[in-house]
Design a protein around this motif. Sequence first.
Motif, PDB file in Angstrom:
ATOM      1  N   PRO A 141      -7.914   8.463  -4.459  1.00 44.54           N
ATOM      2  CA  PRO A 141      -8.868   8.069  -3.756  1.00 44.54           C
ATOM      3  C   PRO A 141      -8.537   8.601  -2.299  1.00 44.54           C
ATOM      4  CG  PRO A 141      -7.750   6.218  -4.969  1.00 44.54           C
ATOM      5  CD  PRO A 141      -7.101   7.386  -5.078  1.00 44.54           C
ATOM      6  N   SER A 142      -9.389   9.267  -1.377  1.00 43.01           N
ATOM      7  CA  SER A 142      -9.168  10.020  -0.448  1.00 43.01           C
ATOM      8  C   SER A 142      -9.796   9.679   0.966  1.00 43.01           C
ATOM      9  CB  SER A 142      -9.062  11.403  -0.767  1.00 43.01           C
ATOM     10  OG  SER A 142      -8.230  12.055  -1.720  1.00 43.01           O
ATOM     11  N   GLY A 143      -9.090   9.855   1.977  1.00 44.43           N
ATOM     12  CA  GLY A 143      -9.905   9.467   3.381  1.00 44.43           C
ATOM     13  C   GLY A 143      -9.387  10.480   4.406  1.00 44.43           C
ATOM     14  N   ASN A 144      -8.097  10.399   4.792  1.00 47.52           N
ATOM     15  CA  ASN A 144      -7.691  11.494   5.567  1.00 47.52           C
ATOM     16  C   ASN A 144      -6.978  12.808   4.987  1.00 47.52           C
ATOM     17  OD1 ASN A 144      -7.772  11.973   8.477  1.00 47.52           O
ATOM     18  ND2 ASN A 144      -6.354  10.336   9.007  1.00 47.52           N
ATOM     19  N   PHE A 145      -6.924  12.795   3.542  1.00 45.12           N
ATOM     20  CA  PHE A 145      -6.465  13.748   2.486  1.00 45.12           C
ATOM     21  C   PHE A 145      -4.951  14.098   2.968  1.00 45.12           C
ATOM     22  CE2 PHE A 145      -9.868  15.383   0.116  1.00 45.12           C
ATOM     23  CZ  PHE A 145     -10.926  14.395   0.527  1.00 45.12           C
ATOM     24  N   GLY A 146      -4.259  13.108   3.254  1.00 40.49           N
ATOM     25  CA  GLY A 146      -2.813  13.218   3.509  1.00 40.49           C
ATOM     26  C   GLY A 146      -2.339  13.030   2.029  1.00 40.49           C
ATOM     27  N   ASN A 147      -2.534  12.055   1.501  1.00 46.50           N
ATOM     28  CA  ASN A 147      -1.959  11.674  -0.080  1.00 46.50           C
ATOM     29  C   ASN A 147      -2.154  12.999  -0.954  1.00 46.50           C
ATOM     30  OD1 ASN A 147      -0.884  10.056  -1.925  1.00 46.50           O
ATOM     31  ND2 ASN A 147      -2.235   8.567  -1.956  1.00 46.50           N
ATOM     32  N   ILE A 148      -3.510  13.225  -1.375  1.00 41.87           N
ATOM     33  CA  ILE A 148      -3.689  14.370  -2.155  1.00 41.87           C
ATOM     34  C   ILE A 148      -3.138  15.472  -1.827  1.00 41.87           C
ATOM     35  CG2 ILE A 148      -6.248  14.959  -1.156  1.00 41.87           C
ATOM     36  CD1 ILE A 148      -6.886  15.478  -4.018  1.00 41.87           C
ATOM     37  N   ASN A 179     -12.097   0.711   3.212  1.00 46.27           N
ATOM     38  CA  ASN A 179     -12.330   1.074   4.478  1.00 46.27           C
ATOM     39  C   ASN A 179     -11.176   1.946   4.917  1.00 46.27           C
ATOM     40  OD1 ASN A 179     -10.224  -0.958   4.385  1.00 46.27           O
ATOM     41  ND2 ASN A 179     -10.931  -2.039   6.064  1.00 46.27           N
ATOM     42  N   ALA A 180     -10.328   2.205   4.233  1.00 39.16           N
ATOM     43  CA  ALA A 180      -9.030   3.066   4.516  1.00 39.16           C
ATOM     44  C   ALA A 180      -9.594   4.331   4.334  1.00 39.16           C
ATOM     45  CB  ALA A 180      -7.765   2.634   3.886  1.00 39.16           C
ATOM     46  N   MET A 181     -10.731   4.324   3.623  1.00 41.00           N
ATOM     47  CA  MET A 181     -11.171   6.088   3.206  1.00 41.00           C
ATOM     48  C   MET A 181     -12.229   6.146   4.231  1.00 41.00           C
ATOM     49  SD  MET A 181     -10.833   5.371  -0.888  1.00 41.00           S
ATOM     50  CE  MET A 181     -12.103   6.586  -1.152  1.00 41.00           C
ATOM     51  N   GLU A 219      -3.321   4.016  -7.543  1.00 38.69           N
ATOM     52  CA  GLU A 219      -4.009   2.819  -7.243  1.00 38.69           C
ATOM     53  C   GLU A 219      -3.309   2.493  -5.756  1.00 38.69           C
ATOM     54  OE1 GLU A 219      -5.623   0.638  -6.356  1.00 38.69           O
ATOM     55  OE2 GLU A 219      -6.405  -0.513  -7.581  1.00 38.69           O
ATOM     56  N   THR A 220      -4.078   2.679  -4.541  1.00 39.99           N
ATOM     57  CA  THR A 220      -3.368   3.106  -3.365  1.00 39.99           C
ATOM     58  C   THR A 220      -3.021   1.745  -2.645  1.00 39.99           C
ATOM     59  OG1 THR A 220      -5.569   3.229  -2.604  1.00 39.99           O
ATOM     60  CG2 THR A 220      -4.238   5.413  -2.907  1.00 39.99           C
ATOM     61  N   ALA A 221      -3.532   0.587  -3.120  1.00 45.22           N
ATOM     62  CA  ALA A 221      -3.164  -0.780  -2.486  1.00 45.22           C
ATOM     63  C   ALA A 221      -3.569  -1.852  -3.539  1.00 45.22           C
ATOM     64  CB  ALA A 221      -4.028  -1.076  -1.072  1.00 45.22           C
ATOM     65  N   HIS A 222      -2.823  -2.917  -3.066  1.00 44.86           N
ATOM     66  CA  HIS A 222      -2.939  -4.146  -3.975  1.00 44.86           C
ATOM     67  C   HIS A 222      -4.305  -4.648  -3.660  1.00 44.86           C
ATOM     68  CE1 HIS A 222      -2.605  -8.120  -5.869  1.00 44.86           C
ATOM     69  NE2 HIS A 222      -1.199  -7.518  -6.577  1.00 44.86           N
ATOM     70  N   ALA A 232       0.831  -1.071  -0.068  1.00 44.70           N
ATOM     71  CA  ALA A 232      -0.101  -0.127   0.034  1.00 44.70           C
ATOM     72  C   ALA A 232       0.976   1.521  -0.106  1.00 44.70           C
ATOM     73  CB  ALA A 232      -0.914   0.146   1.447  1.00 44.70           C
ATOM     74  N   PHE A 233       0.324   2.465  -0.385  1.00 48.44           N
ATOM     75  CA  PHE A 233       1.290   3.787  -0.521  1.00 48.44           C
ATOM     76  C   PHE A 233       1.818   3.985   0.730  1.00 48.44           C
ATOM     77  CE2 PHE A 233      -2.672   5.833   0.752  1.00 48.44           C
ATOM     78  CZ  PHE A 233      -2.334   6.844   1.486  1.00 48.44           C
ATOM     79  N   LYS A 234       1.250   3.447   1.844  1.00 49.55           N
ATOM     80  CA  LYS A 234       1.635   4.171   3.119  1.00 49.55           C
ATOM     81  C   LYS A 234       3.138   3.822   3.363  1.00 49.55           C
ATOM     82  CE  LYS A 234      -2.621   5.058   5.349  1.00 49.55           C
ATOM     83  NZ  LYS A 234      -3.600   4.629   4.307  1.00 49.55           N
ATOM     84  N   ASP A 235       3.425   2.643   2.616  1.00 50.65           N
ATOM     85  CA  ASP A 235       5.012   2.387   2.860  1.00 50.65           C
ATOM     86  C   ASP A 235       6.014   3.424   2.599  1.00 50.65           C
ATOM     87  OD1 ASP A 235       4.838  -0.423   3.497  1.00 50.65           O
ATOM     88  OD2 ASP A 235       4.133  -1.137   1.454  1.00 50.65           O
ATOM     89  N   PRO A 246     -10.754  -1.694  -3.906  1.00 47.16           N
ATOM     90  CA  PRO A 246     -11.815  -0.707  -3.711  1.00 47.16           C
ATOM     91  C   PRO A 246     -11.510   0.441  -3.660  1.00 47.16           C
ATOM     92  CG  PRO A 246     -12.063  -2.717  -2.251  1.00 47.16           C
ATOM     93  CD  PRO A 246     -10.672  -2.625  -2.711  1.00 47.16           C
ATOM     94  N   HIS A 247     -10.484   0.944  -3.221  1.00 45.13           N
ATOM     95  CA  HIS A 247      -9.957   2.221  -3.012  1.00 45.13           C
ATOM     96  C   HIS A 247      -9.924   2.918  -4.547  1.00 45.13           C
ATOM     97  CE1 HIS A 247      -9.125   0.354   0.627  1.00 45.13           C
ATOM     98  NE2 HIS A 247      -9.435   1.247   1.254  1.00 45.13           N
ATOM     99  N   GLY A 248      -8.852   2.167  -5.415  1.00 46.61           N
ATOM    100  CA  GLY A 248      -8.430   2.633  -6.626  1.00 46.61           C
ATOM    101  C   GLY A 248      -9.639   2.635  -7.617  1.00 46.61           C
TER     102      GLY A 248
HETATM  103  C1  LIG Z   1      -4.740   5.312   3.885  1.00 45.02           C
HETATM  104  C2  LIG Z   1      -5.445   4.896   2.727  1.00 45.02           C
HETATM  105  C3  LIG Z   1      -6.135   5.623   1.660  1.00 45.02           C
HETATM  106  C4  LIG Z   1      -6.480   7.222   2.031  1.00 45.02           C
HETATM  107  O1  LIG Z   1      -5.493   8.020   2.049  1.00 45.02           O
HETATM  108  P1  LIG Z   1      -5.393   9.506   2.786  1.00 45.02           P
HETATM  109  O2  LIG Z   1      -4.033   9.902   2.847  1.00 45.02           O
HETATM  110  O3  LIG Z   1      -5.750   9.126   4.216  1.00 45.02           O
HETATM  111  O4  LIG Z   1      -6.494  10.190   2.131  1.00 45.02           O
HETATM  112  C5  LIG Z   1      -6.557   5.177   0.507  1.00 45.02           C
HETATM  113  N1  LIG Z   1      -6.311   3.886   0.088  1.00 45.02           N
HETATM  114  C6  LIG Z   1      -5.623   3.072   0.886  1.00 45.02           C
HETATM  115  C7  LIG Z   1      -5.407   1.960   0.418  1.00 45.02           C
HETATM  116  C8  LIG Z   1      -4.946   3.572   1.987  1.00 45.02           C
HETATM  117  O5  LIG Z   1      -4.472   2.669   2.866  1.00 45.02           O
END
Ligand SMILES: *Cc1c(COP(=O)(O)O)cnc(C)c1O
Length: 435
Positions: free
Chosen positions: A251-258, A304-306, A382-385, A105-108, A359-361
């Motif tokens: 794909p955004s949840g906490n909006f750190g990535n964007i 769910n990560a969003m 594409e934030t996760a596999h 996942a992109f958080k790496d 599901p996020h992508g």
């Molecule tokens: C954390 C996460 C997101 C959301 O990213 P934010 O930086 O919180 O907007 C989207 N997709 C995946 C798979 C994540 O793990």
Amino acid sequence: MKYYSTNGKVSGISLEEAVVKGLASDKGLFMPDVIKALPQSFFDEIDKLSFQEIAYRVADAFFGEDVDAESLKKIVYDTLSFDVPLVKVEENIYSLELFHGPTLAFKDVGARFMSRLLGYFIRKENKGGLVNVLVATSGDTGSAVANGFLGVDGIRVFVLYPKGKVSKIQECQFTTLGKNITAIEVDGTFDDCQRLVKSAFMDDELNAKMKLTSANSINVARFLPQAFYYFYGYAQLKRLGLADNSVICVPSGNFGNITAGLFGKRMGLPVKRFIAANNKNDIFYQYLLTGVYSPRPSVATLANAMDVGDPSNFARVLDLYGNSHSAICAEISGCTYNDEQIAATIKECHRTTGYILDPHGACGYQALKDGLKPGETGIFLETAHPAKFLEKVEAILGTKIEIPQKLQEFMKGTKQSVDMTKEFTDFKAFLLTKA
Ligand SMILES: *Cc1c(COP(=O)(O)O)cnc(C)c1O
């Protein structure tokens, strides 16, 4: 570089302090005083540079004043030990695959960079002694942080997670590592885990006996490095001769990535506009429509990560655009998808292109399908596999999907964890045995 707080009561903070503290003392988020523009010559030759070379130029703009060049280069190169390929899904739509790192996942990217930067500061101070990172997780953060810090000298990580509430695949990504990583299985909820961590940070006796820090996702050392791959995605589009009218969808949840992408644009990245894709937790989408920010409790979705009801980094977006709703709307548009739409997108994309979305992508892809204008080329992150959401994606597609080798390796490992009640006195007693 100095850092100020989005709440306006704190400024002049050093990078080291911002990284160790995470959150400013006025509860705001740290922002760099200056966002340096990169020269035109960099963008002219960007398609000829490697990911690591590009990332180092971006990292230098943020961290170059505070970290010597050789160390910074090593941190960047070590962090990016995997590729972020741009893959064509269909005409005009490309997937920037951020899932080739250790936990898929992109958080790496942010977690690996932060762990190495923290390690750098510890060695520089040369005070000896260990720094203890405490992190509460509902699943994905724990694995990215634990794997990011795995084997980093001078740092010990304690991952607290709620017993029975994370998926098997997620659990094995932080309970099988050993070395400097300890997984703590709390008989409680995610909120209990978070409360234990917060209580530890506020406990005088613990803080006197051991150095504690957090690896929260709002930390500048996790947040800013996410800008790296926006530049590299653009570079790959330029190699294809398609960079002129590009749109990036996140794909955004906490909006750190964007927000890291928006920083990139501020540094001169020639992206035309951004799209923030939400699931049913569409607080940002509603803000764009109405100009009113109304946080509300999150609801559970397929992505769910969003599932975030009060995105932390919204404060950074507001700050970046001087609190102007119209300035924000000029660069970012939004969209929102419910679970039925996400499932239909995964199915339809697979049927027509063969590409398997997670599901996020899927939210990002669909937003481009719905929102691209003639002549634009879209990249979605594409934030996760998809295999991280194996049961859900297989149920939607009605077929088995391949589990990447890396994930299989985790699943072979032996689970090691410490059982813990949700009482702080028990957690504190445990930590004191490690002091
Ligand atoms: C954390 C996460 C997101 C959301 O990213 P934010 O930086 O919180 O907007 C989207 N997709 C995946 C798979 C994540 O793990």
